[in-house]
Every structure is written in C-alpha cells, then in structure tokens.
Enzyme design. Structure first.
Site, PDB file in Angstrom:
ATOM      1  N   PHE A 132       0.848  -1.193   0.000  1.00 49.08           N
ATOM      2  CA  PHE A 132       0.000   0.000   0.000  1.00 49.08           C
ATOM      3  C   PHE A 132       0.892   1.255   0.000  1.00 49.08           C
ATOM      4  O   PHE A 132       1.919   1.282   0.675  1.00 49.08           O
ATOM      5  CB  PHE A 132      -0.883  -0.051   1.251  1.00 49.08           C
ATOM      6  N   ASP A 209       1.370  -5.404   8.215  1.00 52.54           N
ATOM      7  CA  ASP A 209       0.233  -4.496   8.066  1.00 52.54           C
ATOM      8  C   ASP A 209      -1.008  -5.367   7.838  1.00 52.54           C
ATOM      9  O   ASP A 209      -1.086  -6.105   6.855  1.00 52.54           O
ATOM     10  CB  ASP A 209       0.479  -3.559   6.881  1.00 52.54           C
ATOM     11  N   TYR A 234     -11.440   0.966   9.986  1.00 51.94           N
ATOM     12  CA  TYR A 234     -12.619   1.418   9.211  1.00 51.94           C
ATOM     13  C   TYR A 234     -12.952   0.466   8.063  1.00 51.94           C
ATOM     14  O   TYR A 234     -13.924   0.665   7.363  1.00 51.94           O
ATOM     15  CB  TYR A 234     -12.424   2.852   8.680  1.00 51.94           C
ATOM     16  N   LYS A 235     -12.116  -0.562   7.844  1.00 51.96           N
ATOM     17  CA  LYS A 235     -12.383  -1.533   6.773  1.00 51.96           C
ATOM     18  C   LYS A 235     -13.270  -2.642   7.355  1.00 51.96           C
ATOM     19  O   LYS A 235     -14.443  -2.403   7.598  1.00 51.96           O
ATOM     20  CB  LYS A 235     -11.061  -2.029   6.185  1.00 51.96           C
ATOM     21  N   ARG A 382     -12.205  -3.701  -7.839  1.00 56.07           N
ATOM     22  CA  ARG A 382     -11.975  -4.491  -6.647  1.00 56.07           C
ATOM     23  C   ARG A 382     -13.320  -4.785  -6.007  1.00 56.07           C
ATOM     24  O   ARG A 382     -14.094  -3.869  -5.725  1.00 56.07           O
ATOM     25  CB  ARG A 382     -11.097  -3.673  -5.701  1.00 56.07           C
TER      26      ARG A 382
END
Ligand code: PLP
Length: 410
Positions: A132, A209, A234-235, A382
């Site tokens: 990321f 991560d 928040y995912k 995605r």
C-alpha cells in the site's frame, strides 16, 4: 435453464444455507434500495445499527452528561481496553500488547522507528513494490531520515510475497521486513508464520500491516511470534471514516522507545513533570489524547466478531469470493474480464480484483446505480466482500450489473 438463472438459484441456495445470513440485518443500509450491491466493505465497512445507539449515548450521556469526568470514568482506559478485546477476538494476542490510536500511517512510523532501534548494527529494510502506498512512502521517509537502504521485492501482479522470496533477500544487514498480510490490490494472503520465521532466522524483525485482514482472516500473532503489527479499523472492523488504527507490539519489544514522545505515552501524564519518561508496557506507544468519538464506533463490530467467531467469518469470506469468481467466469469472462487475484481461496483474503480496460470508464455508472465496487489502477475493479454484511445475492447483483455495463458500452 440459462446461466444467469442457474446463478440466481445458486446465490439463493448459498444465502439460505449461510449460518451468518442474519447478521446482515444488523447493519445500517442493508435494505436500502438505492444501494443494491455494496462491494466496498473492504474500504469502508457499513455501520452497525447498535453503533448508532452507542454514539448517541456517548454524545448525550457521557460527553453531555459526565463532561470532563468522562476521562476518569473510562475514556482514558479505552485505547488499551479496546485493544485487548480486539486482540482476543481477532488477533490471537494476549492482553497488554494491543492499543488503539492514531492512524495506520502514524503507527507505522512509530513502530518502524522503534523497531529499528532494536537492530542498530543493521541498515537495510525489505518491503514489496506492491505494498500500500502509505507503507512505502513512510518507509522511504524513514530511510531518508535514518540513512537506510531499501530492498524492494518484486511480486506477481496477481499474487504477493512468499517465504522463499523473502528468504532470498534477507541477510545479516536486514533490520526489518514490512509486508501486508492481505495485499490491498490482488488480495493475496501471505503465509504469516512462514515469512515471520524466515525473517527472524536472518536476525531481522517483522512488521505486518493487517489493514486488509483484521476482522476477516484469523491470525495468531502471539503463537506465530510476530514482532509488530498495525491495522486500521474502518475496513472490516466497521469503525467508520477515519476511525483510529491499532498497533500490536509483542511483550518482548515493549522496552523499545518510539519517536513521538507525547504526554499520554509518559509514565505519569498528570504529573506534568519535566523530562519524558516512557510508561511501562504498550501504553508507551501512545502519544496524545485518544480519539474517543472515533474509537466508540469500533466496539460493536469487535463484539460481533467475538459473538460469531472469526473462523466462521473467514469461511463465509472464502465462499463469497469463490462465488464472485464463479459469477465472473460465467458473466464477465466472455467480455474479456480477467482475474488479478489468486485462484485458490486459501491464498486470498476477502476481496478479489478483476481487470478490464473499460473498468475505469464504467465505475461512475456503476456507482450511479448503487453498485459500489472500487476502481484501482491500472484496470482493476476491486470487489470487497465483507462477510457479515454481504449476501451472495448481492454479489451476483453486482457482477450482473458489471456485465450489463460492459455490454452496453460495446
Ligand atoms: C487502508 C490501508 C492503509 C491506510 O492507512 P491510513 O493511515 O489508515 O490511511 C494502510 N495500509 C494498508 C495495507 C491499507 O490497506
């Protein structure tokens, strides 16, 4: 029977047989006709209805009623308390090693800097090219700041790093390796125990991560001997936009010092004394005042994960991505869509990426009809399938809409 109707029947069968199906009704917006397919729970999870009440209670009863007394009545303890609970239900972490604070980006900086002080005689750090952006950028900044050399792993477009690749680059100058457990684009699931062992056998430390795996793929941070981990909330933890992140620091590393020496990481914050002395334990990785509003919304999803169990969530995640692949093969492959994720469900997280040159152009049209995947460069759509809030029928609706948009474009 046409393929489309047999897929419809199959989606219904999968939903009927799904032991977690009823969880979906607990999420705000699950029955919103304007959003028939939400396929981006891996980027921003839906809120739980319970969270609406919890946030209301925070505002009215706690903040409005208890005022500053709230800090002593639970807020100051919340980062560690919530961290322990998250560690228990989702991370395989014993108490006293997890903490909720800051953003992933800031925690990465703090933990990377702390970890480097444990390997002062080594100056190389390993990261993959497909990690990321924030992970790569923070590490590039630290490399410039501390005079480190970066070793970049080249990973397959539809895959990610494995233990063999990692073993081929780590050496006696490697201080640290930084990888994502689930790759944000390909969805590749890295072999955490094997890679951690390979890194540690070279005398280096491992930072994982977990942004794209926490809450959806079980991990055993203690049992696998992980040194450090970070993740957002928040995912798949449904903590809401900008909810604070979390960090795991294995007990044996908690004597290390992190660089953002704030008062709430100090030994005696309210002593207000001269000279920073770090708190004992995980608390020393805190810096400033904890974001209570942002943290409050995480608790209900953590509780729900505890209730249904992370293993059941993982099983449904694999079934959802498998069904998305089936539907993609039947409805999208004829338009030239290809998979950019691992084929084996054991080797991916809870999202897949599919590629087609027209995807950039049709994403806005999909969003306008309430079919919401996200677009990732260069050609990827995605499909993020958050197991507790997504149904098989919803997945099929989304893939069918993508097929329709590709057909009308042609
Ligand atoms: C989402 C994500 C981030 C986000 O970092 P923030 O500081 O929360 O914006 C970082 N790393 C990975 C792998 C991610 O998927």
């Amino acid at each position: 029977m046409t393929e489309a109707t047999s897929l419809t029947r199959r989606a219904r069968q999968l939903d009927d047989a799904d032991p977690l199906a009823s969880c979906r009704r607990r999420f705000v917006g699950h029955d919103d006709p304007a959003v028939p397919a939400y396929l981006d729970g891996n980027s921003l999870g839906r809120p739980l209805a319970a969270t609406v009440d919890r946030v209301q209670d925070l505002l009215v009863t706690q903040w409005g009623g208890r005022l500053i007394r709230g800090w002593d009545e639970g807020w100051l303890e919340l980062p560690l308390k919530l961290g322990d609970e998250l560690g228990r239900v989702a991370l395989g972490a014993a108490p006293g090693q997890c903490m909720v604070a800051d953003s992933t980006t800031v925690l990465l900086y703090k933990l990377l800097r702390a970890a480097l002080t444990a390997r002062p005689d080594r100056n190389r750090v390993v990261i993959d090219r497909d990690n990321f952006p924030t992970d790569r950028y923070v590490l590039e900044g630290i490399a410039a700041e501390c005079g480190l050399e970066l070793d970049w792993l080249e990973v397959p477009y539809d895959g990610g790093a494995d233990a063999e690749l990692v073993r081929s680059v780590v050496g006696d100058k490697t201080a640290l390796v930084v990888l994502s457990h689930v790759a944000y684009r390909s969805g590749h699931l890295a072999d955490m125990p094997a890679i951690t062992t390979a890194v540690q056998e070279a005398g280096a430390l491992m930072l994982w991560d977990l942004c794209h795996s926490v809450g959806v793929v079980p991990v055993e941070l203690d049992a696998w001997g992980v040194d450090f981990a970070v993740g957002c909330s928040y995912k798949y933890l449904n903590g809401g936009p900008g909810a604070p992140a979390w960090a795991y620091v294995g007990k044996r590393h908690q004597q290390l010092r992190q660089p953002i020496q704030g008062w709430l990481g100090s030994e005696d914050p309210f002593g207000m004394g001269q000279g920073y002395r770090p708190a004992a334990g995980i608390r020393r990785f805190a810096s400033g005042t904890p974001p209570i509003l942002g943290m409050t919304a995480i608790a209900d999803m953590v509780a729900l994960i505890g209730e249904v169990g992370i293993t059941a969530i993982r099983e449904k995640g694999k079934a959802l991505t498998q069904f998305a692949l089936e539907a993609t093969d039947e409805l999208l492959a004829p338009h030239g869509v290809v998979l950019a994720s691992p084929k084996n469900p054991e080797e991916r997280g809870s999202h897949i990426t599919i590629d087609h040159p027209a995807f950039r152009g049709i994403t806005a049209r999909l969003w306008a009809r309430g079919v919401i995947p996200d677009y990732r460069n260069p050609n990827g759509l995605r499909l993020g399938l958050s197991p507790l809030s997504t149904s098989f029928t919803e997945v099929l609706h989304g893939v069918t809409a993508i097929a329709e948009e590709l057909a009308t474009r042609g």
